[in-house]
Structures are given as C-alpha cells and as structure tokens.
Design a protein around this motif. Sequence first.
Motif, mmCIF file in Angstrom:
data_model
loop_
_atom_site.group_PDB
_atom_site.id
_atom_site.type_symbol
_atom_site.label_atom_id
_atom_site.label_comp_id
_atom_site.label_asym_id
_atom_site.label_seq_id
_atom_site.Cartn_x
_atom_site.Cartn_y
_atom_site.Cartn_z
ATOM 1 N N GLY A 1 -18.342 102.118 19.718
ATOM 2 C CA GLY A 1 -18.015 102.967 20.854
ATOM 3 C C GLY A 1 -16.684 102.652 21.494
ATOM 4 O O GLY A 1 -15.966 103.564 21.945
ATOM 5 N N ASP A 2 -16.307 101.372 21.537
ATOM 6 C CA ASP A 2 -15.037 101.000 22.174
ATOM 7 C C ASP A 2 -13.845 101.542 21.393
ATOM 8 O O ASP A 2 -12.905 102.099 21.977
ATOM 9 C CB ASP A 2 -14.948 99.482 22.321
ATOM 10 C CG ASP A 2 -15.127 98.737 20.999
ATOM 11 O OD1 ASP A 2 -15.744 99.297 20.063
ATOM 12 O OD2 ASP A 2 -14.638 97.588 20.900
ATOM 13 N N VAL A 3 -13.887 101.409 20.065
ATOM 14 C CA VAL A 3 -12.789 101.917 19.240
ATOM 15 C C VAL A 3 -12.762 103.445 19.277
ATOM 16 O O VAL A 3 -11.692 104.055 19.362
ATOM 17 C CB VAL A 3 -12.926 101.430 17.789
ATOM 18 C CG1 VAL A 3 -11.721 101.884 16.959
ATOM 19 C CG2 VAL A 3 -13.069 99.926 17.734
ATOM 20 N N LEU A 4 -13.920 104.055 19.243
ATOM 21 C CA LEU A 4 -13.993 105.513 19.275
ATOM 22 C C LEU A 4 -13.413 106.056 20.577
ATOM 23 O O LEU A 4 -12.658 107.039 20.572
ATOM 24 C CB LEU A 4 -15.447 105.965 19.106
ATOM 25 C CG LEU A 4 -15.675 107.477 19.024
ATOM 26 C CD1 LEU A 4 -15.014 108.047 17.774
ATOM 27 C CD2 LEU A 4 -17.177 107.781 19.014
ATOM 28 N N THR A 5 -13.740 105.421 21.685
ATOM 29 C CA THR A 5 -13.212 105.865 22.974
ATOM 30 C C THR A 5 -11.697 105.743 23.019
ATOM 31 O O THR A 5 -10.994 106.666 23.461
ATOM 32 C CB THR A 5 -13.842 105.043 24.106
ATOM 33 O OG1 THR A 5 -15.257 105.284 24.133
ATOM 34 C CG2 THR A 5 -13.245 105.429 25.458
ATOM 35 N N ARG A 6 -11.169 104.615 22.550
ATOM 36 C CA ARG A 6 -9.717 104.423 22.552
ATOM 37 C C ARG A 6 -9.032 105.441 21.656
ATOM 38 O O ARG A 6 -7.991 106.022 22.015
ATOM 39 C CB ARG A 6 -9.376 103.004 22.101
ATOM 40 C CG ARG A 6 -7.891 102.688 22.198
ATOM 41 C CD ARG A 6 -7.607 101.209 22.000
ATOM 42 N NE ARG A 6 -7.703 100.795 20.613
ATOM 43 C CZ ARG A 6 -8.689 100.077 20.103
ATOM 44 N NH1 ARG A 6 -9.706 99.697 20.854
ATOM 45 N NH2 ARG A 6 -8.686 99.731 18.824
ATOM 46 N N PHE A 7 -9.624 105.680 20.500
ATOM 47 C CA PHE A 7 -9.055 106.649 19.564
ATOM 48 C C PHE A 7 -9.039 108.049 20.171
ATOM 49 O O PHE A 7 -8.030 108.767 20.093
ATOM 50 C CB PHE A 7 -9.861 106.623 18.267
ATOM 51 C CG PHE A 7 -9.467 107.677 17.268
ATOM 52 C CD1 PHE A 7 -8.187 107.699 16.717
ATOM 53 C CD2 PHE A 7 -10.378 108.635 16.860
ATOM 54 C CE1 PHE A 7 -7.828 108.662 15.790
ATOM 55 C CE2 PHE A 7 -10.021 109.602 15.936
ATOM 56 C CZ PHE A 7 -8.751 109.610 15.403
ATOM 57 N N CYS A 8 -10.123 108.453 20.791
ATOM 58 C CA CYS A 8 -10.208 109.795 21.369
ATOM 59 C C CYS A 8 -9.211 109.972 22.510
ATOM 60 O O CYS A 8 -8.599 111.039 22.665
ATOM 61 C CB CYS A 8 -11.623 110.080 21.848
ATOM 62 S SG CYS A 8 -12.820 110.324 20.512
ATOM 63 N N ARG A 9 -9.034 108.939 23.307
ATOM 64 C CA ARG A 9 -8.066 109.026 24.406
ATOM 65 C C ARG A 9 -6.654 109.213 23.876
ATOM 66 O O ARG A 9 -5.868 109.989 24.420
ATOM 67 C CB ARG A 9 -8.155 107.778 25.273
ATOM 68 C CG ARG A 9 -9.399 107.737 26.167
ATOM 69 C CD ARG A 9 -9.492 106.426 26.920
ATOM 70 N NE ARG A 9 -10.649 106.414 27.822
ATOM 71 C CZ ARG A 9 -11.104 105.337 28.433
ATOM 72 N NH1 ARG A 9 -10.498 104.148 28.236
ATOM 73 N NH2 ARG A 9 -12.158 105.412 29.234
ATOM 74 N N ARG A 10 -6.321 108.502 22.805
ATOM 75 C CA ARG A 10 -4.997 108.671 22.217
ATOM 76 C C ARG A 10 -4.867 110.046 21.574
ATOM 77 O O ARG A 10 -3.834 110.709 21.696
ATOM 78 C CB ARG A 10 -4.736 107.575 21.187
ATOM 79 C CG ARG A 10 -4.622 106.198 21.784
ATOM 80 C CD ARG A 10 -3.317 105.979 22.523
ATOM 81 N NE ARG A 10 -3.359 104.755 23.296
ATOM 82 C CZ ARG A 10 -3.188 103.531 22.804
ATOM 83 N NH1 ARG A 10 -2.959 103.371 21.510
ATOM 84 N NH2 ARG A 10 -3.232 102.470 23.585
ATOM 85 N N ALA A 11 -5.895 110.464 20.862
ATOM 86 C CA ALA A 11 -5.849 111.768 20.199
ATOM 87 C C ALA A 11 -5.645 112.893 21.207
ATOM 88 O O ALA A 11 -4.924 113.863 20.948
ATOM 89 C CB ALA A 11 -7.131 111.994 19.401
ATOM 90 N N ALA A 12 -6.246 112.751 22.381
ATOM 91 C CA ALA A 12 -6.152 113.790 23.407
ATOM 92 C C ALA A 12 -4.723 113.999 23.883
ATOM 93 O O ALA A 12 -4.398 115.067 24.442
ATOM 94 C CB ALA A 12 -7.058 113.441 24.585
ATOM 95 N N LEU A 13 -3.841 113.021 23.663
ATOM 96 C CA LEU A 13 -2.443 113.162 24.069
ATOM 97 C C LEU A 13 -1.736 114.274 23.297
ATOM 98 O O LEU A 13 -0.691 114.760 23.722
ATOM 99 C CB LEU A 13 -1.701 111.842 23.864
ATOM 100 C CG LEU A 13 -2.154 110.668 24.747
ATOM 101 C CD1 LEU A 13 -1.445 109.386 24.318
ATOM 102 C CD2 LEU A 13 -1.901 110.958 26.218
ATOM 103 N N LEU A 14 -2.289 114.673 22.178
ATOM 104 C CA LEU A 14 -1.706 115.772 21.413
ATOM 105 C C LEU A 14 -1.961 117.120 22.063
ATOM 106 O O LEU A 14 -1.335 118.121 21.694
ATOM 107 C CB LEU A 14 -2.247 115.776 19.977
ATOM 108 C CG LEU A 14 -1.792 114.622 19.088
ATOM 109 C CD1 LEU A 14 -2.553 114.636 17.767
ATOM 110 C CD2 LEU A 14 -0.290 114.668 18.850
ATOM 111 N N GLY A 15 -2.878 117.176 23.010
ATOM 112 C CA GLY A 15 -3.145 118.422 23.722
ATOM 113 C C GLY A 15 -3.564 119.533 22.784
ATOM 114 O O GLY A 15 -4.393 119.330 21.886
ATOM 115 N N PRO A 16 -2.985 120.730 22.954
ATOM 116 C CA PRO A 16 -3.385 121.869 22.101
ATOM 117 C C PRO A 16 -3.000 121.695 20.641
ATOM 118 O O PRO A 16 -3.431 122.494 19.803
ATOM 119 C CB PRO A 16 -2.643 123.050 22.732
ATOM 120 C CG PRO A 16 -1.497 122.438 23.470
ATOM 121 C CD PRO A 16 -1.984 121.113 23.956
ATOM 122 N N ALA A 17 -2.198 120.672 20.318
ATOM 123 C CA ALA A 17 -1.834 120.429 18.917
ATOM 124 C C ALA A 17 -2.868 119.595 18.182
ATOM 125 O O ALA A 17 -2.696 119.304 17.001
ATOM 126 C CB ALA A 17 -0.468 119.740 18.843
#
Length: 271
Positions: free
Chosen positions: A88-104
């Motif tokens: 869960g910790d790695v998944l949360t960090r990954f998702c937060r970074r991925a969200a920086l791409l926004g609509p891309a």
Amino acid sequence: MTATVLLGTQGWNHSSWEGPFYPIRTPERDRLALYGAAFSTVEVGATFHAVPSEPVMVGWRSQVPDGFLFSLKVPQEITHERRLVDCGDVLTRFCRRAALLGPALGPLVAQLSPDFRPSLATRQALEAFLAALPADFRWAIEFRHPAWLVGGTLDRLAAHRVALVLADGRWIPRSTMLDLALQPTTDFAYVRWIGSGRGPEDFSRSQIDRRYDMGLWAAVLERLSDRVDLLLGYFSNQYEGHGPHSVRVLERLLGGSARPEALRQHVSPLS
C-alpha cells in the motif's frame, strides 16, 4: 470504429530510431516532444523500475500536446518483489506521482511475473490488491501465467473495472488473447504487442513480417471497438524490429492514424 483508438510504442527514448524516425543527432531531451507530434500515446516502462521524481513527471507532461496519454507500468516492487502483498505504501506514492500528469495520465498497468501462479494465497493477494486500487485511476493487469485466464479471473476484474491486458507475446497463445479480446472487463481495452523475446537487437527498421498477425488483430479490434470507449495499443521494438513502423502498419489496417498528418511534419517519415 466507435471507440477512440490510440496506438503508440513501448517507450520513446531509443537511440536506434535516429534516422528512420527522429532526425539525426536529436538530443535525448527533444525526443518526447517529437514523439508526441507523431503519436498520441506511449507506454512508459521506466516506472516499472522506480517511481519517477516529481520534476520528471511534470517535465513529461509539459512536452506533449493536449490529448496525449501516458500509460505507466506499476513498479516491480509491487508486482514482483512484494507480489501484491503489503504494498500500500508504494502504491500510494506511485499514484500520487502519476496524478501529476493530470489529463495526460492513461492507465496504470500491473504486469505480473510468469511464476505468479494461481493458488489460494495468490488469489487472495490479487483480490485484496484489486479492492485496494484507487477508483479514480484506470487500471489494467497483465497475467503471464495462462492458468489465470479463466472466467473467475475475468469476473473479478470486471467487478473492480480493471482491464485485462491483451498481450501478444511468448507467455500466452495468441489465439487465447484474440478470444479474450471480445470479453472486455471494463470500458477500455489495453493491448501490448511484445513478440517472442528473440527479436532483433537493431531497432532501426522492420525485420520481421507480422502483417498476417496484425491482420488478425485488426479484425478483432474492429469488433472490440464496439464494446469499449477507448482502445490503447503499444508495440515493442522486439515485435517487428521497429516499433514506430509497427504502429503505422496497424493504423493502415484499421483505416486511420494516431495523429493528424500536420503534426508529423517535424518527424522523419517511415517506410
């Protein structure tokens, strides 16, 4: 075709593409922008090895046009090292970074290893993982052990609105994948053309004739496009020898193109 179809390659930063795709002596920093002028989507394998930094994610987003999608592979720490357990910790960090791409941001893709076989423990791990996936992202899973590809697995994916990755590679027979393509588990489809793993080492040109195989895929994708809203597909260099060429071949078979010709003026033509 009723679905939006976006085709691209697995990665963009290939030095062997200089000449046949990128202009000669194109700096690495300029490759993504040129790629984005030619194709509307890319699969990022670098995220499998590590979660990118915030500046990297923001930089990627700034270099592509509106409508472009990055599909990101889930870190191997989740899929291969922790094998979907206590991640869960790695998944949360990954998702937060991925969200920086926004609509891309396109789908997030979990690629399981061939030795991740069905058992009581792995089925429980998979179910817990599916239940923990944040619902505000698109998710896809690639199984590389054929025993997973049964009705029960598809039912669990559908329950969580997760796409089954349709992979043309050495792990699952192509005929099985073509059949499964017509049983989508959510509103988008995700296809990976990988090859046998014994492809050429020189990726500057097409060297393996896959027109027959792509013809089979094109016929199935035409039918699949009536069952999903979005269809994403990515070619490895290993599939034919040169990923961009493979994209163009399938585009022609499907009767369309990934981006308008006007956006390709700065990219070298392909055969």
